[in-house]
Design a protein around this motif. Structure first.
Motif, short mmCIF file in Angstrom:
data_model
loop_
_atom_site.label_atom_id
_atom_site.label_comp_id
_atom_site.label_asym_id
_atom_site.label_seq_id
_atom_site.Cartn_x
_atom_site.Cartn_y
_atom_site.Cartn_z
N GLN A 140 103.99 3.40 77.07
CA GLN A 140 103.00 2.59 76.30
C GLN A 140 101.86 2.38 77.01
OE1 GLN A 140 104.44 -0.61 73.79
NE2 GLN A 140 103.12 -2.02 75.11
N THR A 141 100.57 2.73 76.74
CA THR A 141 99.49 2.22 77.62
C THR A 141 98.79 1.11 76.98
OG1 THR A 141 98.30 3.64 76.16
CG2 THR A 141 99.09 4.67 78.24
N PRO A 142 98.11 0.17 77.66
CA PRO A 142 97.78 0.38 79.21
C PRO A 142 98.71 -0.05 80.00
CG PRO A 142 96.72 -1.45 78.69
CD PRO A 142 97.22 -0.94 77.44
N GLU A 143 99.81 -0.58 79.50
CA GLU A 143 100.82 -1.28 80.38
C GLU A 143 101.37 -0.06 81.31
OE1 GLU A 143 100.91 -3.60 76.54
OE2 GLU A 143 100.60 -1.58 77.17
N ALA A 144 101.72 1.08 81.01
CA ALA A 144 102.56 2.02 81.55
C ALA A 144 101.71 2.45 82.71
CB ALA A 144 102.92 2.94 80.72
N PHE A 145 100.41 2.16 82.94
CA PHE A 145 99.65 2.60 84.15
C PHE A 145 100.04 1.86 85.34
CE2 PHE A 145 96.74 4.07 80.84
CZ PHE A 145 96.46 5.79 81.37
N ASP A 146 100.82 0.70 85.13
CA ASP A 146 101.56 0.11 86.19
C ASP A 146 102.83 0.40 86.53
OD1 ASP A 146 102.68 -2.05 87.80
OD2 ASP A 146 102.17 -3.76 86.46
N LEU A 147 103.09 1.10 87.70
CA LEU A 147 104.34 1.50 87.99
C LEU A 147 105.61 0.49 87.92
CD1 LEU A 147 105.89 3.94 89.11
CD2 LEU A 147 105.37 3.20 91.50
N GLU A 148 105.36 -0.60 88.22
CA GLU A 148 106.38 -1.70 88.21
C GLU A 148 106.60 -1.91 86.98
OE1 GLU A 148 105.23 -5.46 90.64
OE2 GLU A 148 104.99 -4.56 92.10
N TYR A 149 105.75 -1.84 86.01
CA TYR A 149 106.25 -2.22 84.41
C TYR A 149 107.21 -0.85 84.14
CZ TYR A 149 105.71 -1.61 79.56
OH TYR A 149 105.95 -1.25 78.16
N ARG A 150 106.84 0.30 84.50
CA ARG A 150 107.61 1.42 84.01
C ARG A 150 109.11 1.21 84.72
NH1 ARG A 150 105.62 7.05 84.37
NH2 ARG A 150 106.85 7.45 82.47
#
Length: 591
Positions: free
Chosen positions: A527-537
């Protein structure tokens, strides 16, 4: 001699890699310091590359015979395709995207459009020009309504593109999400901002002029998908001769766009692991690559050979025992149609699956069969991946007492005359176990699994192994009496997203696992834009791995370290994660 891939890749980030990662072109700078004690440094001392010669490479099972990239199904076929076909981009040793058929690329600000600018001097093996139309044709073929019915399983490469549903349903004549802007520019448009856009636009390209008059449903059996001399790619070698099940001959492409290869030919030989050592020592073989590589039991013997270099590292792949959670009512042309799924009642109880996890001595596989060269897994993220998190998952240590306790508490207390547990319905409970040939360690695990499970009262019918191609054809068809099966899987080095095997509608979901929470987490991880953050993924994949380790739709067995071997007269090779076939036009042999 043995070289650690970690050492070989130390300090490998170069200016060329940085430019490529940003979509830039240009010539790539050296990826290692030539003063380091690395194999590349030793090769530089070997002198100038020499032209000519035949390189003999080993693989342990025969390809199934499908040499069209959009339809191939096994890693042995991939060994051929690695030399004959190419993608727009590829990965370097640091898992950064670098140019290939495309010289550069750019995203729009919203990360919904990805435009590639192609090299303009590329020709197909038959002399025709490679253009943007070939790229559009390849992805449109994968989106074709007949693609999955014909055996295609790579719809993940197109189902995120604009217009996919409309084209699949026959409501549009073209796939809007891939467009030839001009002869050497192609644009992909995604329905949503995509963090994996490069990954899903990195598929090998097939020639439009060869296949444009062939219906997609007929492509798998077409001569250009099967026959030596008819398979056409852009790669440095062309498949010219096949001795079925024994050897596959690839002659150099004299007009290869990156320069004529040094070698005259590469011959892939199907070699039994029992004779591999002798052939390496006698220099009948120059390379033992992937899949499989040098078995762990033989690694020390190969390392001691003065004429061989052994390279070892962790793998992105793993072995697992699948639980067939659903079967099909007859043969399904569309295996994503869940209306045809029938629960396999033997394996619906999660308590049974968890008991099996405790009953199987997986650490014994690593210690005994792999000689300690591997890692037990409790979720399908090998240690080499950034998504690996052992703290996020349930641990299933080998504990037969625990397995017995779980089974007793779950109600599997009645026994038959032979002492085997009956099912919860009071009827005989027999678990069929199927496995393929071609991987000796995996073959040796099957009777141990049978012994482990029978030690806790579970009857196992271990059936005779089949050739890998036949094994996976049956597991895919799904209209069988299979319960347990052995297989391997490898995460993409471009991204660890496990959707391709574990999303309920994924073609490779051979388990037929149908779990809404799993599907939701897999979608959330992209899910973007959250998934652009590696820690989120990492957090989302930790949550998914936790769910997986509780539900156990399959039992991950182990991730084995990779051992690949090269004769010291063989130069120019590069070991990348899960790929030893890169840049084959630079391979050469001392004459």
């Amino acid at each position: 001699m043995k070289k650690s891939l970690a050492l070989m890749l130390a300090g490998a980030l170069s200016l060329g890699t940085i430019l490529a990662a940003c979509g830039g072109g240009g010539e790539e700078a050296p990826t290692t310091d030539p003063t380091e004690d690395t194999e590349q440094g030793e090769e530089q001392a070997a002198g100038e590359p020499q032209e000519g010669g035949t390189l003999n490479a080993a693989m342990f099972s025969a390809p199934a015979g499908q040499f069209n990239p959009i339809f191939y199904s096994d890693s042995y076929e991939a060994n051929i395709l690695d030399l004959t076909h190419e993608a727009l981009i590829s990965l370097d040793e640091e898992l950064q995207w670098i140019p290939s058929l495309a010289k550069e690329w750019e995203f729009n600000d919203e990360y919904t459009e990805l435009t590639y600018f192609l090299n303009e001097d590329v020709k197909w093996h038959d002399g025709e020009d490679f253009t943007a139309d070939d790229v559009v044709f390849t992805y449109t073929a994968i989106a074709d309504p007949d693609y999955t019915a014909a055996g295609g399983v790579r719809v993940d490469y197109v189902n995120q593109l604009v217009g996919y549903e409309e084209y699949l349903a026959g409501e549009a004549d073209t796939l809007a999400g891939v467009e030839a802007v001009d002869e050497f520019t192609v644009k992909f448009t995604f329905k949503e901002p995509s963090i994996t856009a490069n990954q899903y636009t990195s598929f090998p390209i097939i020639p439009k002029h060869v296949f444009e008059d062939v219906a997609v449903k007929d492509m798998p059996e077409h001569a250009a998908s099967r026959n030596a001399g008819d398979v056409v790619g852009t790669g440095p070698f062309q498949l010219t001769d096949i001795l079925e099940g024994q050897q596959y001959v690839l002659e150099r492409n004299e007009d290869y766009w990156q320069g004529k290869p040094y070698l005259d030919r590469v011959v892939w030989k199907v070699v039994n692991q029992d004779v591999m050592l002798g052939q390496l020592q006698n220099e009948e073989l120059h390379m033992v690559g992937l899949p499989g590589g040098v078995p762990a039991a033989d690694a020390s013997d190969v390392e001691a050979m003065p004429n061989v270099t052994l390279v070892q590292d962790q793998d992105f792949g793993y072995q697992y025992m699948g639980f067939k959670l659903h079967h099909s009512q007859g043969e399904q042309s569309d295996w994503t149609d869940k209306s045809g799924w029938v629960p396999n009642e033997k394996l619906q109880d999660v308590n049974l699956r968890q008991a099996i996890a405790h009953a199987v001595n997986r650490q014994g596989f690593v210690d005994g069969l792999l000689h300690g060269s591997g890692t037990v897994l409790n979720a399908p993220f090998p240690e080499a991946s950034w998504a690996f998190n052992p703290d996020a998952v349930n641990q299933y240590d080998y504990d037969s007492e625990k397995a017995n306790e779980i089974l007793d508490e779950a109600g599997y207390t009645e026994r038959d005359a032979e002492g085997f547990r009956l099912g919860l319905d009071g009827e005989e409970l027999t678990l069929n176990l199927d496995f393929p040939t071609g991987n000796q360690v995996r073959e040796r695990t099957a009777p141990i699994i049978k012994e482990n499970l029978e030690a806790v009262g579970l009857r196992v019918n271990m059936r005779s192994p089949r050739e890998a191609a036949a094994h996976f054809e049956m597991v895919e068809k799904n209209n069988t009496d299979w319960d347990l099966y052995l297989a391997g899987w490898g995460l993409s080095t471009g991204d660890p997203d496990p959707s391709g095997i574990h999303r309920s509608t994924a073609p490779y979901n051979y388990l037929r696992w149908d779990n809404a929470e799993s599907d939701e987490l897999l979608s959330k991880a992209l899910q973007t834009p959250e998934a652009f953050d590696l820690e989120y993924r990492q957090q989302i994949y930790g949550d998914w791995a936790n769910l997986y380790s509780q539900e156990l739709p399959a039992l991950p067995l182990y991730s084995a370290n990779v051992n690949v071997a090269f004769n010291t007269k063989f130069h120019g090779w590069t070991v990348k994660p899960r790929n030893v076939n890169a840049d084959s036009h630079l391979w050469w042999l001392e004459q």
